[in-house]
Every structure is written in C-alpha cells, then in structure tokens.
Design an enzyme around this catalytic site. Sequence first.
Site, short mmCIF file in Angstrom:
data_model
loop_
_atom_site.label_atom_id
_atom_site.label_comp_id
_atom_site.label_asym_id
_atom_site.label_seq_id
_atom_site.Cartn_x
_atom_site.Cartn_y
_atom_site.Cartn_z
N PHE A 1 0.82 -1.22 0.00
CA PHE A 1 0.00 0.00 0.00
C PHE A 1 0.84 1.26 0.00
O PHE A 1 0.40 2.32 -0.44
CB PHE A 1 -0.97 -0.02 1.19
CG PHE A 1 -0.44 0.52 2.48
CD1 PHE A 1 -0.63 1.85 2.83
CD2 PHE A 1 0.23 -0.30 3.38
CE1 PHE A 1 -0.17 2.36 4.04
CE2 PHE A 1 0.70 0.19 4.59
CZ PHE A 1 0.50 1.52 4.91
N LYS A 2 2.09 1.17 0.47
CA LYS A 2 2.94 2.36 0.53
C LYS A 2 3.18 2.95 -0.87
O LYS A 2 3.46 4.14 -1.01
CB LYS A 2 4.28 2.03 1.18
CG LYS A 2 4.17 1.38 2.56
CD LYS A 2 3.60 2.30 3.60
CE LYS A 2 3.44 1.63 4.94
NZ LYS A 2 4.66 1.33 5.66
N ASP A 3 3.07 2.12 -1.90
CA ASP A 3 3.27 2.61 -3.27
C ASP A 3 2.29 3.73 -3.62
O ASP A 3 2.62 4.63 -4.40
CB ASP A 3 3.08 1.48 -4.29
CG ASP A 3 4.26 0.53 -4.34
OD1 ASP A 3 5.41 1.01 -4.24
OD2 ASP A 3 4.04 -0.68 -4.48
#
Length: 464
Positions: free
Chosen positions: A111-113
């Site tokens: 999800f950090k992308d």
Amino acid sequence: MKYISTRGQVEAQGFIDTVLMGLADDGGLMIPAEIPHITPETLKEWSKLSYKELFLQIFALYTNQEIPDEDLKNMVDKSYASFRDSEITPVNKIDDSLYILELFHGPTFAFKDVALQFMGEFYSYVSKKQNKIIHILGATSGDTGAAAIQGVRGKEGIKICILHPHNKVSKVQELQMTTVDDQNVLNLSVKGNFDDCQKIIKDQFADLEFKSKHNLRAINSINFLRILAQTVYYFYAYFQIEQGDQPKKVNISVPSGNFGNIFSGFLAKKMGLPIHKLIIATNENNILERFVKTGEYKPGDFKSTHSPSMDIQVASNFERYLYYFLDQDAAKVSAIMKKFQDDGKIVFNAEDLVRVQADFVAYGASNEQCLELISKYKDNSDYLLDPHTACGIAAYEAYNGEEEICISFATAHPAKFNEAIEQCDIKQEFPAEIKNLFSKSQHQLVIDHNKEDIVRELEAFYEK
C-alpha cells in the site's frame, strides 16, 4: 490553506514548504490549519470519478494552487503509470458484508506505493524547480523503504537513505530494497528494531543544523503528503460499495502500525466521508489496541510476528490524533508529549476514553489467529490474504455488526510474506517481479544500532 504544527511553535506554512519540512521544526507534526468539509452533494459528484480524477479533486483543496493543475496532473499520471490495475486500488467483493480494498497493485506490491510513487514525482518536481539536491532519509518496517526507493531510484537531484531493522523484515521486503544498485540509494541494515531506526530518523530531523545542512526531506508518514495521498483511497473505496435501496453503515478495517494509514481515514471522516466505524487492526505489538480499550498509551515488549510491517511500539502519527482529541490545543499536546518522553506513557481518564472509543475500535490478532484466517479465507473464499491483511480481517470479524458492511484493507500482496503463507501449507505462485529478486545481488551495509556510526555513514553518502 495554511499548515501548522501540532506543538504550535512553527510559523504557518504553505503546502510545498510543509511537505519539504517533513517533521515540524518544533518536533511536532504538520497538519492543515483547517480541514475542508465535503458536502453530500459533492460526495455524490465525486462518486462518479476515476481514481486519478478523485486524487486531483482532493489535492486541489489542500495545495493552495501552488502547483499548476497541469503539472499536478502530469505527476499523478506518472505516479500511477506502473500500477498493474487500471483502477489503481480495486475493490474485491468477498460476500455481502465484506469487501477487500486491494492496495498492492503498485511496483513493490504494498500500500505504501500509493503515496510514495507520487511523493517521488513530487520531490523530483521540486528539485528541478528549486535547482536543489534533495536528501531523503527514512526508516522502514519493510514496505515503506522499498516503495520510497522505487519512487526515486535513478532520479536526478535526489539521494535516499533507508534504515531497516536487520533480519526483522521479510526476505522479499529486504530484497526489494537491497537489490537496487542505483548510486543515489543507500540501505542501512540496523541491528535493532523499527522503533530504534525511527528514533534515529526523528533525532536527525530534530537536529535543525543537520537538517538544513543536508537539505533533509522525509518520506515516512510524519510527512503530511503521505497522509493526504492515502485519504484518496478511503473515498474511492467507499464509492465502490454496492448499497442497493437500503444503504448500510460502512466500516473500514485498517492494519495499523505507525497510525498513519488509520489517521488518513480519520481525516477523511472529518472531511465528511460517512464512515461508521474506523477499526484499528494490530498484531501482538498492540499498543494501539491497548490504548483504545484501556486509555493507556504505553509501549510494551517488542515481538517479532508474521506481520512485520506492524511490529511497531511507538506510533509516530498518534500525535496528530492527539491534537484533534485535545481540541487543537497545541500547548496541551506539547505538555503531554513531553510527559510521554519523560514517563514513557500517556494515560487517559474514563471520560476521555469514552471519546476515544467514539472515534475508534481496535483489535489485536495473535500469530496463531493470523495463520488460521489465511487458511480459512483460502479454503472458503479462494482468496489469499497476506498476514497484515489477515489482522484486518480478524478485526472485521470482531467488530462488524448486523446490517453493516466492512471494507478491509489488503495492504500487501501475499508473495511478500511467503514465510507465513508456507506455514499454512499453501503454495503460491510468485509474480515474476518478485521471483526475479532472488537471483539479484544485494547492496546494503549492516551496522550496529549506534547513532554516531549511522550519522557518519549519512554524512559520507550525502557529501559524495
């Protein structure tokens, strides 16, 4: 729109300067002076937008027009060009009460992308506009580092150093960071845990001389840009739910470690998104669960779990919530954070606890429960959860009520945590991008948890 510090000792800033500041110069966290309110009519209009269109609408409320519309659109297009799904964050219906928001379709499968690919484009844009080298410094429990490195690797005008806890991230997480051989990337593998790495990062940002000398910039969720970018998928997910003639209350379950992702949901709710319950899902490092249930915010004993990205005891973004809980009284925030530094804990009274529990519910999943749920959902729904997502599902099962719908966040692809999947006797097929990592050489420096040694390495890297 101006931005202020939770501790009240920083002059109000514009959007770009806020992002460049990262950690506020007074040690607090930057937040908008006012939170824009979205009317039901606007929500209805937004519900028809694509992900990228929605992103632009939300950011327009916060950027003070400091970035021309066309420039912002170009950054957004570049940021999400590498995502494997055209919806960016697609929603998968499991049954009538459970939807899973898949946040792992970016280049590093986490999800950090979603925020960090945009942040990489933003820093590159600012570096060119200001004709300055940007030095990015961050700590990671696994996913942040890989996503940040991917977002800026090879970009002119940017250098990035990431600290990660040695042997306390998954093998795939480690390889995604350390197989990058670009000259503008330094990986420091620190003999300690994530909280140790994070403290060093905060100390260096608090050292204003060091910060200024090296034009230091943050990629961790202490940076408000991360928080804002994550609010987009809360709105987007909500709009994808099939409600029918009789709308149900919508809950959102969020695997949580550093309180950044769940705070983005808190911000979305304060903006006007009608979320019913914000559910904090944790693992056995359950400081956030204990806080919500007892009113005591106090680090416990560190535990290594199947969900290492949440193996965190001190949640950086907790201070942002504290600011709003204390009715935006910066002096009270400063006093409480000083007391926390001195005493190692914050204790809320019974009356305050009622207010906390009106904002959140929380559930900590055990290692055993995590594995049980991975097996259960693979068998019953043919859906493979990663261990962090399994914690979110455990919280959904604990707190979703009758006539309620829950959107549970899938924060990483299960291939990133095959160590846990194998314990469930499940054999998964790795995506080619992950499979190829195992044949690449690694580039990292294993270093003791010693601040002086780490700062020496930083100085040498930034001055090359």
